[in-house]
Motif scaffolding. Structure first.
Motif, short mmCIF file in Angstrom:
data_model
loop_
_atom_site.label_atom_id
_atom_site.label_comp_id
_atom_site.label_asym_id
_atom_site.label_seq_id
_atom_site.Cartn_x
_atom_site.Cartn_y
_atom_site.Cartn_z
N LYS A 102 -3.78 -3.66 -0.85
CA LYS A 102 -4.95 -4.17 -1.55
C LYS A 102 -5.95 -3.02 -1.69
CE LYS A 102 -3.49 -8.45 -1.45
NZ LYS A 102 -2.70 -8.90 -2.55
N LEU A 103 -6.34 -2.72 -2.90
CA LEU A 103 -7.27 -1.62 -3.16
C LEU A 103 -8.44 -2.12 -3.99
CD1 LEU A 103 -4.72 1.15 -4.21
CD2 LEU A 103 -5.87 0.94 -2.01
N THR A 104 -9.58 -1.48 -3.76
CA THR A 104 -10.76 -1.69 -4.60
C THR A 104 -11.26 -0.31 -5.01
OG1 THR A 104 -12.32 -1.60 -2.75
CG2 THR A 104 -11.41 -3.78 -3.32
N VAL A 105 -12.09 -0.28 -6.01
CA VAL A 105 -12.68 1.00 -6.43
C VAL A 105 -13.44 1.60 -5.25
CG1 VAL A 105 -14.41 2.06 -7.93
CG2 VAL A 105 -12.78 0.41 -8.88
N GLU A 106 -14.16 0.76 -4.51
CA GLU A 106 -14.95 1.25 -3.37
C GLU A 106 -14.06 1.82 -2.27
OE1 GLU A 106 -15.34 -1.89 -4.68
OE2 GLU A 106 -17.12 -1.36 -5.86
N SER A 107 -12.95 1.15 -1.97
CA SER A 107 -12.06 1.65 -0.91
C SER A 107 -11.43 2.98 -1.31
CB SER A 107 -10.97 0.62 -0.57
OG SER A 107 -10.04 0.48 -1.62
N ILE A 108 -11.12 3.15 -2.58
CA ILE A 108 -10.55 4.41 -3.05
C ILE A 108 -11.59 5.52 -2.97
CG2 ILE A 108 -9.61 5.63 -5.07
CD1 ILE A 108 -8.38 2.90 -5.88
N LEU A 109 -12.82 5.23 -3.40
CA LEU A 109 -13.88 6.24 -3.34
C LEU A 109 -14.17 6.64 -1.90
CD1 LEU A 109 -16.29 4.91 -6.12
CD2 LEU A 109 -14.78 6.90 -6.23
N ASP A 110 -14.17 5.68 -0.98
CA ASP A 110 -14.38 5.98 0.44
C ASP A 110 -13.27 6.89 0.96
OD1 ASP A 110 -16.68 4.46 0.51
OD2 ASP A 110 -15.73 2.73 1.49
N SER A 111 -12.05 6.57 0.62
CA SER A 111 -10.89 7.35 1.05
C SER A 111 -10.97 8.78 0.49
CB SER A 111 -9.60 6.67 0.59
OG SER A 111 -8.49 7.42 0.94
N GLN A 112 -11.34 8.91 -0.77
CA GLN A 112 -11.46 10.23 -1.38
C GLN A 112 -12.59 11.03 -0.74
OE1 GLN A 112 -11.91 9.13 -5.51
NE2 GLN A 112 -9.70 9.12 -5.86
N ALA A 113 -13.69 10.37 -0.38
CA ALA A 113 -14.80 11.06 0.27
C ALA A 113 -14.39 11.55 1.66
CB ALA A 113 -16.01 10.13 0.37
#
Length: 131
Positions: A102-113
């Motif tokens: 399960k992914l969200t835009v926010e979870s991806i941005l957090d992971s990238q940060a």
């Protein structure tokens, strides 16, 4: 060769089918955030995405890795396996795909940060050790 590829979720899967599966499950916004491909950002369509991915081997391999790691949740490749394109990798008998992550835009941005922060810290530590 067929025997070697039997335990590879990408074997026999067409690029168009893979893109459709990912779009149906995640949507264009999540794919755009995760992949950062312009074909997923500006007027996205299955046809234009497939056309771009056929021309760009690095982008296709990145999408295939995403498909295997996030959508099919297969084990991450070892250091040696990373040199092998995702389509050519195999998995041990008995390893099967799991439910998509399960992914969200926010979870991806957090992971990238977090990844960027770790990279900067490792790079800074490498500079300090060379002095």
């Amino acid at each position: 060769m067929l025997e070697e590829q039997q335990n590879n979720p990408l074997h026999g899967l067409k690029l168009e089918e893979m893109v459709k599966e990912l779009v149906d499950f995640y949507g264009w916004d999540i794919l755009d955030t995760a992949m950062r491909f312009n074909c997923f950002h500006t007027n996205p369509s299955i046809a234009s995405s497939v056309k771009y991915l056929r021309k760009s081997e690095w982008a296709r391999e990145k999408l295939e890795a995403f498909y295997l790691n996030r959508y099919k949740r297969m084990p991450r490749p070892t250091e040696a396996e990373r040199e092998i394109p995702p389509r050519m990798r195999t998995y041990a008998v008995g390893i099967t795909p799991r439910e998509p992550m399960k992914l969200t835009v926010e979870s991806i941005l957090d992971s990238q940060a977090k990844a960027a922060s770790s990279y900067k810290a490792a790079k800074a530590a490498g500079r300090k050790s060379r002095r």
